[in-house]
Enzyme design. Structure first.
Site, PDB file in Angstrom:
ATOM      1  N   HIS A 370      12.618   2.665  -0.804  1.00 22.04           N
ATOM      2  CA  HIS A 370      13.552   2.622   0.331  1.00 22.04           C
ATOM      3  C   HIS A 370      14.038   4.049   0.863  1.00 22.04           C
ATOM      4  O   HIS A 370      14.251   4.263   1.962  1.00 22.04           O
ATOM      5  CB  HIS A 370      14.694   1.747  -0.113  1.00 22.04           C
ATOM      6  CG  HIS A 370      14.346   0.262  -0.229  1.00 22.04           C
ATOM      7  ND1 HIS A 370      14.183  -0.057  -1.537  1.00 22.04           N
ATOM      8  CD2 HIS A 370      13.786  -0.676   0.521  1.00 22.04           C
ATOM      9  CE1 HIS A 370      13.696  -1.548  -1.669  1.00 22.04           C
ATOM     10  NE2 HIS A 370      13.404  -1.667  -0.362  1.00 22.04           N
ATOM     11  N   ARG A 477      12.322  -4.410   9.116  1.00 24.05           N
ATOM     12  CA  ARG A 477      12.552  -4.788   7.767  1.00 24.05           C
ATOM     13  C   ARG A 477      14.138  -5.152   7.589  1.00 24.05           C
ATOM     14  O   ARG A 477      14.879  -4.296   7.563  1.00 24.05           O
ATOM     15  CB  ARG A 477      12.179  -3.653   6.805  1.00 24.05           C
ATOM     16  CG  ARG A 477      10.640  -3.335   6.907  1.00 24.05           C
ATOM     17  CD  ARG A 477      10.422  -2.144   5.857  1.00 24.05           C
ATOM     18  NE  ARG A 477       8.910  -1.952   5.638  1.00 24.05           N
ATOM     19  CZ  ARG A 477       8.555  -0.936   6.248  1.00 24.05           C
ATOM     20  NH1 ARG A 477       9.241  -0.235   7.326  1.00 24.05           N
ATOM     21  NH2 ARG A 477       7.119  -0.632   6.294  1.00 24.05           N
ATOM     22  N   ARG A 513      11.433  -9.320  10.037  1.00 25.33           N
ATOM     23  CA  ARG A 513      11.067  -9.918   8.743  1.00 25.33           C
ATOM     24  C   ARG A 513      12.226 -10.460   7.934  1.00 25.33           C
ATOM     25  O   ARG A 513      13.079  -9.580   7.540  1.00 25.33           O
ATOM     26  CB  ARG A 513      10.132  -9.147   8.036  1.00 25.33           C
ATOM     27  CG  ARG A 513       9.649  -9.773   6.556  1.00 25.33           C
ATOM     28  CD  ARG A 513       8.660  -8.598   6.107  1.00 25.33           C
ATOM     29  NE  ARG A 513       9.255  -7.639   5.650  1.00 25.33           N
ATOM     30  CZ  ARG A 513       8.765  -6.655   4.730  1.00 25.33           C
ATOM     31  NH1 ARG A 513       7.423  -6.313   4.455  1.00 25.33           N
ATOM     32  NH2 ARG A 513       9.351  -5.547   4.268  1.00 25.33           N
ATOM     33  N   GLU A 612      -0.301 -11.496   1.950  1.00 29.20           N
ATOM     34  CA  GLU A 612       0.009 -10.317   1.151  1.00 29.20           C
ATOM     35  C   GLU A 612      -0.597 -10.634  -0.342  1.00 29.20           C
ATOM     36  O   GLU A 612      -0.673  -9.405  -0.976  1.00 29.20           O
ATOM     37  CB  GLU A 612       1.561 -10.041   1.086  1.00 29.20           C
ATOM     38  CG  GLU A 612       2.109  -9.667   2.302  1.00 29.20           C
ATOM     39  CD  GLU A 612       3.565  -9.312   2.153  1.00 29.20           C
ATOM     40  OE1 GLU A 612       4.005  -7.977   1.842  1.00 29.20           O
ATOM     41  OE2 GLU A 612       4.421 -10.196   2.618  1.00 29.20           O
ATOM     42  N   ASN A 635      -0.349  -2.964   2.132  1.00 28.87           N
ATOM     43  CA  ASN A 635       0.142  -2.663   1.066  1.00 28.87           C
ATOM     44  C   ASN A 635       0.084  -3.577  -0.328  1.00 28.87           C
ATOM     45  O   ASN A 635      -0.394  -3.343  -1.174  1.00 28.87           O
ATOM     46  CB  ASN A 635       1.479  -2.023   1.258  1.00 28.87           C
ATOM     47  CG  ASN A 635       1.723  -1.102   2.180  1.00 28.87           C
ATOM     48  OD1 ASN A 635       0.566  -0.536   2.577  1.00 28.87           O
ATOM     49  ND2 ASN A 635       2.784  -0.748   2.727  1.00 28.87           N
ATOM     50  N   ASP A 636       0.654  -4.751  -0.023  1.00 27.84           N
ATOM     51  CA  ASP A 636       0.632  -5.535  -1.349  1.00 27.84           C
ATOM     52  C   ASP A 636      -0.379  -6.376  -1.612  1.00 27.84           C
ATOM     53  O   ASP A 636      -0.909  -6.743  -2.548  1.00 27.84           O
ATOM     54  CB  ASP A 636       1.856  -6.756  -1.107  1.00 27.84           C
ATOM     55  CG  ASP A 636       3.118  -6.337  -1.626  1.00 27.84           C
ATOM     56  OD1 ASP A 636       2.984  -5.601  -2.473  1.00 27.84           O
ATOM     57  OD2 ASP A 636       4.180  -6.758  -1.122  1.00 27.84           O
ATOM     58  N   ARG A 646       1.290  -0.286  -6.923  1.00 21.58           N
ATOM     59  CA  ARG A 646       1.236   0.752  -5.831  1.00 21.58           C
ATOM     60  C   ARG A 646       2.298   1.810  -6.208  1.00 21.58           C
ATOM     61  O   ARG A 646       2.338   2.938  -5.703  1.00 21.58           O
ATOM     62  CB  ARG A 646       1.448   0.149  -4.217  1.00 21.58           C
ATOM     63  CG  ARG A 646       2.745  -0.669  -4.465  1.00 21.58           C
ATOM     64  CD  ARG A 646       2.791  -1.314  -2.876  1.00 21.58           C
ATOM     65  NE  ARG A 646       4.201  -1.803  -2.775  1.00 21.58           N
ATOM     66  CZ  ARG A 646       4.486  -2.389  -1.415  1.00 21.58           C
ATOM     67  NH1 ARG A 646       3.483  -2.634  -0.663  1.00 21.58           N
ATOM     68  NH2 ARG A 646       5.774  -2.952  -1.193  1.00 21.58           N
ATOM     69  N   CYS A 683       0.121  -4.845   9.282  1.00 19.43           N
ATOM     70  CA  CYS A 683       1.316  -3.829   9.391  1.00 19.43           C
ATOM     71  C   CYS A 683       1.312  -3.175   7.992  1.00 19.43           C
ATOM     72  O   CYS A 683       0.580  -3.886   7.033  1.00 19.43           O
ATOM     73  CB  CYS A 683       2.418  -4.559   9.640  1.00 19.43           C
ATOM     74  SG  CYS A 683       2.924  -5.890   8.306  1.00 19.43           S
TER      75      CYS A 683
END
Length: 760
Positions: A370, A477, A513, A612, A635-636, A646, A683
């Site tokens: 974050h 987010r 989201r 994901e 990413n996931d 990751r 994304c």
């Protein structure tokens, strides 16, 4: 001697030893005479036949500066080359070495001039300050014996004290002191993980209070103990007040605040600090030593929950040192500050004077943390994974941060400064050229329109929407307010945020989201079971469906904020069709509740799903059919596809998502979702990679949501691409993959005249 050959020794007393060292430092004496007194005192306390102090020279060699037990004529005559012998082993690895039979060790180096022939047992401890090895403290015995943990700890405490006083001029003569200081001021370069793009040239600012502003030895142990007790009491009071002001928070929040309070009141933590104070150290030095011990535990902890709790101790230690120094609040930053720290939470970052902040360098913190998200929102170059560099940095040092390559240069030479100043200026000129494309469409040379959107997570991200010319917010987010604050955000607070985001977006669409909480995304007030594999555990939509009250509160805020305009909701980490149906049912409940209250509802509610995990990707057609649109979370998806965390530096760099296996899997997912008649987008940070974006477009994607800083460079690239030719080439290449897809895509782009972003 026992049958095993080991001889038990009397237990050393760090308290008595530190008291004696303090007395020696207080006595008037020449540096060499003081050194000789020190080694005699250490040898006597540890019942050692030999005690020696080696000092590191700027050449890297370790010179014998003082000894009790070796031949006196070896002092200043014996020098160990870098890495030579057991002394060099300790210096190179920056860790203690204890052996019972030194001559048998593979790194042993015999020096006849020292007269060490009869010696067997060896204990060496590095003398480290600001990440630099200043020397090595050695004790030796004639018998083969094991040094106890207490003896090793005592030697480490002495080495820590030596590290503090070697550069002060109290232990070495003027010339040698200057050489020790030169080690601390030597240029350093390193390459970490490039987290947020950009180049910054500025001065170091630390979250850690400056250790140079306080003494090492206490003038009065009793007075120092009182100072510590007062500071601890003040710290505990501040935590109590924090909990008192949050009394209205739900029970789960209070439970975690109570855990934080337990750390502040933990007698074990306070007692370890007290013990060091009673041995003769100042309270600040004692806290720093305990903090360093906890930090080593933190770095070694495999469990992310335990690492998070040890971060709490790191925060408490910083607060306690500030209290001892009479400081309140976060440190004041100089203009053009480069903040260097072990860890940094998003709340800590936002509390700082961000208008004075130019960049970030962290020892610990991944690209999806974050703090990273906030740094990108602020446009701050950010590099992580450089613990040694952070430890070496001192306030006021000049530092260069290259967020494009991950390079960091601490105390750089003048030629490096000139080179990076030129690179920074060139980058700024390129940004000006990109800015000219702001209002131009993201259309390929053969007329294909790409919906180029940006990711966001804070209200301060929203100005980037106009600045970049992005077509909308493809991913907002919403979990950041849950994670940044110390309490759960209320429905009113959430509604205000979402309304302000929609107002700032104007006529452009925003995809909200729902809170992706769990795994590494936990606030201090949140509790949940400790999981062996939290990334694959209770997180995302699973948490929302299990905690329907939290989910409904958030949806209620979104619906109220949308008023009469369209509302787009994205569900994170979807695993099954049943989850999508359950979530849509909750949304319908909140819409019905709103209608019963005769309050305005959105003109339409469009519900999307994030693909994901591989199982969801494999079921993309049925999951897509149960939703209105699909967003692939690269990413996931890559993390689970490659079974590579990751956030782990050990495995995250072992795979490249731009490889035939993963690209083939993504291509199938896109085809399956399109077969259900639903629009598909991508994304995540991967889409900001221009080569990855090219491949995604070639696979048929026409919607990308990327970081704000990537929008303009990608738009320029898109406008230089012939999409038909790219798709044909990609199909042929994937039909006979060579395993070198990234290199092949780059070669194609160069041959086809594609304008790949470059800051060189």
């Amino acid at each position: 001697m026992s049958e095993t050959g080991y001889v038990p020794r009397p237990r050393s007393s760090p308290r008595v030893l530190l008291k004696r060292l303090r007395e020696i430092m207080a006595e008037p004496a020449e540096p060499q005479a003081r050194l000789e007194k020190l080694v005699r005192a250490i040898a006597a306390n540890m019942v050692a036949d030999v005690c020696s102090i080696y000092v590191r020279r700027t050449s890297g060699a370790l010179e014998l500066f003082a000894t009790q037990g070796l031949k006196p004529e070896a002092v200043h005559a014996t020098r160990m080359a870098p890495g030579e012998g057991l002394v060099g082993w300790v210096a190179d690895r920056r860790q203690p070495l204890s052996v019972t039979n030194a001559p048998a060790h593979p790194s042993f180096s015999y020096r006849a001039e020292t007269g060490e022939d009869p010696l067997q047992a060896f204990l060496g401890v590095p003398v480290v300050r600001s990440g630099q090895v200043l020397g090595v403290l050695v004790v030796q015995n004639r018998t083969q014996r094991r040094y106890t943990d207490d003896e090793i700890e005592a030697a480490q405490i002495v080495a820590t004290v030596l590290a503090e006083i070697v550069p002060t001029g109290d232990l070495l003569d003027e010339a040698d002191t200057k050489e020790a200081q030169a080690l601390l001021e030597a240029p350093e370069s390193g390459r970490g993980a490039a987290v947020s793009a950009g180049i910054a040239i500025g001065t170091v600012a630390l979250l850690e209070p400056d250790s140079r502003t306080h003494k090492v030895f206490a003038e009065s142990v009793a007075a120092e103990k009182t100072r510590l007790e007062d500071a601890v009491a003040g710290l505990q009071k501040s935590v109590d007040e924090m909990i008192a002001t949050d009394a209205k928070v739900a029970g789960v929040s209070r439970e975690v605040l109570e855990v934080y309070r337990l750390f502040a009141y933990d007698r074990g933590w306070v007692r370890r600090i007290e013990e060091k104070v009673l041995s003769g150290l100042t309270a600040e030095t004692a806290v720093e030593q305990v903090q360093a011990e906890n930090r080593e535990r933190m770095r070694a902890a495999p469990d992310p929950y335990l690492r998070e709790r040890l971060h709490d101790l790191e925060d408490l230690s910083r607060r306690l040192i500030r209290a001892l120094q009479g400081l309140e609040g976060p440190p004041e930053l100089p203009e053009g500050a480069i903040l260097m720290a072990e860890t940094l939470g998003p709340a800590e970052l936002l509390e700082l004077s961000t208008d004075r902040l130019a960049g970030l360098v962290l020892a610990d913190g991944g690209g999806t943390s974050h703090a990273a998200i906030v740094a990108r929102s602020l446009g701050l170059p950010f590099v992580s994974g450089l613990p040694g560099m952070v430890e070496s940095a001192r306030p006021g040092d000049t530092v260069i941060v290259d967020g494009d390559t991950g390079e960091v240069h601490l105390r750089p030479p003048s030629d490096a400064l000139r080179s990076y100043a030129d690179k920074k200026a060139m980058r700024e000129r390129r940004l000006e050229a990109y800015a000219a494309l702001r209002d131009e469409p993201a259309v390929t040379k053969d007329g294909a329109l790409i919906d180029l959107q940006m990711n966001a997570g804070l209200l301060l991200d929203m100005p980037h929407l106009k600045e970049t010319g992005a077509s909308g917010i493809g991913l907002f987010r919403t979990e950041l307010p849950f994670l940044i604050g110390r309490t759960l955000p209320t429905a009113a607070e959430q509604e205000h945020l979402y309304r302000e985001v929609l107002r700032a977006a104007g006529t452009k669409p925003v995809v909200f989201r729902t809170a992706d909480i769990g795994s590494d995304k936990r606030a201090t007030y949140m509790t949940q079971p400790v999981e062996a594999n939290p990334a694959m555990g209770w997180r995302g939509l699973r948490v929302s469906l299990d905690r329907e009250g939290l989910f409904r509160t958030q949806l209620r805020a979104m619906i109220a904020a949308a008023g009469g305009r369209e509302l787009r909701v994205l569900l994170p980490l979807v695993t099954t069709v049943e989850e999508v149906e359950a979530a849509r049912g909750v949304i319908e409940k909140e819409l019905s509740r709103r209608k019963r209250g005769r309050k305005p509802v959105p003109s339409s509610v469009i519900v999307g799903v994030m693909i994901e995990i591989p199982s969801a990707a494999w079921s993309a057609r049925s999951i897509a059919a149960a939703s209105d649109f699909v967003s692939i979370g690269g990413n996931d998806l890559a993390q689970f596809f490659f079974a590579a965390d990751r956030e782990s530096a050990l495995v995250s760099s072992r795979y490249d998502p731009l490889c035939p296996a993963f690209i083939g899997f993504v291509g199938r997912t896109i085809s399956e979702a399109k077969a259900a008649g639903r629009p598909v987008g991508y994304c995540g940070e991967q889409a900001s990679d221009p080569l990855m974006a090219l491949v995604l477009m070639g696979l048929g994607l026409r919607s990308l949501s990327v970081t704000a800083s990537s929008v303009a460079p990608l738009k320029a690239m898109i406008r230089s691409v012939d999409l038909g030719a790219l798709s044909g080439w990609l199909n042929e290449t994937l039909a006979a993959p060579s395993g070198e897809l990234r290199r092949e895509v780059e070669a194609y782009a160069e041959a086809a005249g594609v304008a790949l972003p470059s800051w060189a």
